[in-house]
Design a protein around this motif. Structure first.
Motif, short mmCIF file in Angstrom:
data_model
loop_
_atom_site.label_atom_id
_atom_site.label_comp_id
_atom_site.label_asym_id
_atom_site.label_seq_id
_atom_site.Cartn_x
_atom_site.Cartn_y
_atom_site.Cartn_z
N VAL A 313 -0.15 6.61 20.17
CA VAL A 313 -1.08 5.49 20.17
C VAL A 313 -0.46 4.36 19.36
N LYS A 314 -0.48 3.15 19.90
CA LYS A 314 0.06 1.98 19.20
C LYS A 314 -1.06 1.28 18.46
N ALA A 315 -0.80 0.94 17.21
CA ALA A 315 -1.77 0.18 16.42
C ALA A 315 -0.99 -0.84 15.61
N LEU A 316 -1.70 -1.81 15.05
CA LEU A 316 -1.06 -2.85 14.25
C LEU A 316 -1.89 -3.09 13.00
N GLY A 317 -1.23 -2.95 11.85
CA GLY A 317 -1.89 -3.30 10.61
C GLY A 317 -1.63 -4.76 10.29
N ALA A 318 -2.57 -5.48 9.77
CA ALA A 318 -3.89 -5.02 9.40
C ALA A 318 -4.90 -5.20 10.54
N THR A 319 -4.46 -5.73 11.68
CA THR A 319 -5.36 -6.03 12.79
C THR A 319 -6.27 -4.86 13.13
N ASP A 320 -5.67 -3.68 13.32
CA ASP A 320 -6.44 -2.54 13.80
C ASP A 320 -7.19 -1.80 12.71
N GLN A 321 -7.14 -2.29 11.49
CA GLN A 321 -8.09 -1.81 10.49
C GLN A 321 -9.51 -2.20 10.92
N HIS A 322 -9.60 -3.25 11.70
CA HIS A 322 -10.89 -3.76 12.13
C HIS A 322 -11.25 -3.29 13.54
N ILE A 337 -1.21 9.97 11.55
CA ILE A 337 -0.98 8.51 11.52
C ILE A 337 0.35 8.22 10.85
N ASN A 338 1.19 7.44 11.54
CA ASN A 338 2.46 6.95 10.99
C ASN A 338 2.28 5.49 10.61
N PHE A 339 2.39 5.17 9.34
CA PHE A 339 2.41 3.78 8.91
C PHE A 339 3.85 3.30 8.79
N ILE A 340 4.07 2.03 9.04
CA ILE A 340 5.32 1.38 8.67
C ILE A 340 4.98 0.32 7.64
N ALA A 341 5.51 0.49 6.44
CA ALA A 341 5.28 -0.46 5.36
C ALA A 341 6.55 -1.27 5.13
N VAL A 342 6.39 -2.51 4.70
CA VAL A 342 7.52 -3.39 4.41
C VAL A 342 7.45 -3.81 2.95
N GLU A 343 8.54 -3.58 2.21
CA GLU A 343 8.55 -3.90 0.79
C GLU A 343 8.77 -5.39 0.53
N GLN A 344 9.62 -6.01 1.33
CA GLN A 344 9.93 -7.42 1.11
C GLN A 344 9.92 -8.15 2.45
N TYR A 345 8.92 -8.99 2.64
CA TYR A 345 8.83 -9.80 3.84
C TYR A 345 9.75 -11.02 3.69
N ALA A 346 10.19 -11.55 4.82
CA ALA A 346 11.06 -12.73 4.78
C ALA A 346 10.35 -13.94 4.19
N GLU A 347 9.03 -13.99 4.36
CA GLU A 347 8.21 -15.06 3.78
C GLU A 347 7.00 -14.43 3.10
N THR A 348 6.54 -15.06 2.03
CA THR A 348 5.42 -14.48 1.28
C THR A 348 4.10 -15.18 1.55
N ALA A 349 4.11 -16.47 1.91
CA ALA A 349 2.90 -17.26 2.22
C ALA A 349 1.89 -17.21 1.08
N PRO A 350 2.11 -17.98 0.01
CA PRO A 350 1.17 -18.00 -1.13
C PRO A 350 -0.24 -18.42 -0.69
N GLN A 374 0.38 -5.72 2.08
CA GLN A 374 0.87 -4.51 1.42
C GLN A 374 -0.27 -3.71 0.81
N ALA A 375 -1.20 -4.41 0.17
CA ALA A 375 -2.36 -3.73 -0.42
C ALA A 375 -3.20 -3.09 0.67
N GLU A 376 -3.35 -3.77 1.80
CA GLU A 376 -4.14 -3.22 2.90
C GLU A 376 -3.51 -1.95 3.45
N GLN A 377 -2.20 -1.93 3.56
CA GLN A 377 -1.53 -0.71 4.05
C GLN A 377 -1.75 0.45 3.07
N GLN A 378 -1.52 0.20 1.81
CA GLN A 378 -1.70 1.26 0.81
C GLN A 378 -3.15 1.72 0.75
N ALA A 379 -4.08 0.77 0.81
CA ALA A 379 -5.50 1.12 0.73
C ALA A 379 -5.93 1.98 1.92
#
Length: 468
Positions: A313-322, A337-350, A374-379
């Motif tokens: 099954v394909k899902a997308l975080g955080a979209t499919d949390q909803h 459930i397999n999550f893919i987490a990213v430690e450093q994104y190319a952009e951070t968007a303050p 990142q917090a949403e994935q961990q949560a």
């Protein structure tokens, strides 16, 4: 090149965190340890077959022809169109969105610098007709991908756009706008290429479609859109190295295969792939084909009934949390459930600070969107674990060609090792072939008359009362 530096490669290592797989409805460390000898034997079996399988050797290939072709044509081509389906399309899309981002095709040419990529992987008439309306065929090149040249969807699109090209640029100029990727020795597409004198790239005969992203199938379109394909293959080589570790509990590919296998045996026939990065959403699509087509088998190697394989099954975080996560949390205990987490994104968007008196909004200020996702994935991983729903996390240090190639190889090795654990042939797809044969019969291809008659008889026997 940065991928030649051992320290940099180690920093780019994808880690697999399986702590959340343990629990009442998951696995125990003892279960993993008890099955470790079988997993070790599976690793050894795959390593022994590397040359025969073909795809484990792909990181060692010479990519100069792809780079030279891209350099020769990039300036005169504005859109590079891939005509392919399944393994001849999903990897191309995954590489494009992961490396160039989801909005690459919308950028002005001076910003992207390379042709756009369009992948047409369906015989839907509106998809093909719509693409034709928006393309400037004089500045378009079509890459037709089919090992045999009998793939109905691909060849239909080829015939459709070939005729449009004849009308737009003339039959004598087709070779400037069509390049073929096919079997090096045989097949209808090879015959067409030889007859027309068109450029052709070879498909390694031993490599099946769902394992072909690192062949000419995926590398040509990647090179045409400016992807560093040498770094992609360097990452795949590093993934191959990690997957060769004989200790299955220290080998991410083997550990992932073992966990999926044991979860299936314990009543979890569904595996979810949920990246927390829009750039990796199409990697989940690529994984779905790899896992489903390789491991969904009716019989084992001895020909005995098996009926194994998890449904991806394909899902997308955080979209499919909803959307989907409600089911994952409170639905049946039938998923890994397999999550893919990213430690450093190319952009951070303050995230700017505003509305200080509204706590439900103001707390976001001063953080970044990278911190939020990142917090949403961990949560979500914590919440699922506390609800008894097993999950594991693939941790990308960052998204680049090296980590993407690494993940491709790790998942392919995980699939092969899982096939050993199931004792099935992970490299054929008889269920897919049955549908192809029926399509040939329905469209009147010569040699399939008997099957066409059987389909007609079946249709006559259907009860119209049950069509409502």
């Amino acid at each position: 090149m940065r991928y030649e530096d051992a320290a940099w490669r180690e920093k780019q290592r994808i880690r697999l965190d399986v702590n959340n797989v343990f629990g009442t409805h998951g696995l125990t460390p003892a279960e993993l340890e008890a099955e470790a000898p079988r997993a070790a034997a599976a690793i050894a079996a795959v390593q022994e077959r590397r040359a025969d399988l073909g795809w484990p050797l792909l990181p060692d290939q010479d990519v100069t022809p792809f780079e030279q072709f891209a350099a020769a044509h990039r300036d005169r081509i504005d859109t590079f169109v891939v005509l392919g389906i399944g393994g001849s399309a999903l990897g191309n899309i995954a590489v494009q969105t992961a490396i160039n981002g989801p909005f690459y095709n919308l950028l002005p040419r001076e910003q992207r610098g390379w042709p756009r990529l369009l992948v047409l992987d369906n015989s839907d008439p509106e998809l093909n007709a719509g693409a034709l309306r928006m393309l400037d065929l004089r500045r378009t090149m079509f890459n037709v991908i089919s090992k045999s040249g009998t793939t109905a969807e691909t060849m239909a699109s080829f015939l459709y756009f070939r005729q449009a090209l004849v009308e737009a640029v003339g039959e004598d100029r087709l070779g400037d706008h069509i390049v073929l990727t096919t079997d090096p020795n045989s097949g209808f597409l090879r015959q067409i290429g030889q007859r027309e004198g068109w450029t052709m790239f070879d498909l390694p005969p031993k490599v099946g479609g769902r394992f072909s992203v690192l062949t000419s199938v995926g590398l040509l379109s990647a090179a045409m859109t400016g992807v560093n394909i040498r770094e992609l293959l360097a990452g795949a080589a590093y993934g191959r190295e990690l997957a060769a570790n004989p200790d299955p509990l220290r080998n991410p590919a083997a550990l992932g295969a073992l966990i999926n296998y044991l979860c299936f045996r314990k009543g979890k026939p569904i595996v979810v792939m949920m990246p927390y990065a829009n750039r990796l959403r199409d990697v989940a699509d690529w994984f779905a084909q790899l896992w489903a087509e390789s491991l969904g088998k009716a019989v084992d190697r001895q020909g005995k009934p098996a009926r194994v394989g998890q449904t991806p099954v394909k899902a997308l975080g955080a979209t499919d949390q909803h959307s989907q996560v409600q089911l994952y949390m409170e639905g049946p205990y039938d998923k890994l459930i397999n999550f893919i987490a990213v430690e450093q994104y190319a952009e951070t968007a303050p995230i700017p600070t505003a509305y200080a008196d509204l706590e439900g909004v103001s707390y976001l200020g001063g953080h970044t969107m990278a911190e939020l996702i990142q917090a949403e994935q961990q949560a979500t991983a914590i919440a699922l674990s506390e609800a008894g729903q097993p999950n594991i996390t693939h941790i990308f240090p960052e998204i680049n060609a090296f980590t993407l190639g690494q993940f491709f190889m790790l998942m392919e090795m995980q699939t092969a090792i899982a096939g050993e654990l199931y004792d099935i042939n992970a490299f054929d797809q008889p269920g897919v072939e049955a549908g192809k044969i029926n399509t040939y019969a329905l469209l009147g291809r010569r040699g399939f008359e008997e099957r066409r008659a059987a389909i007609a008889a079946r249709a006559q026997a259907l009860d119209s009362r049950w069509v409502v």
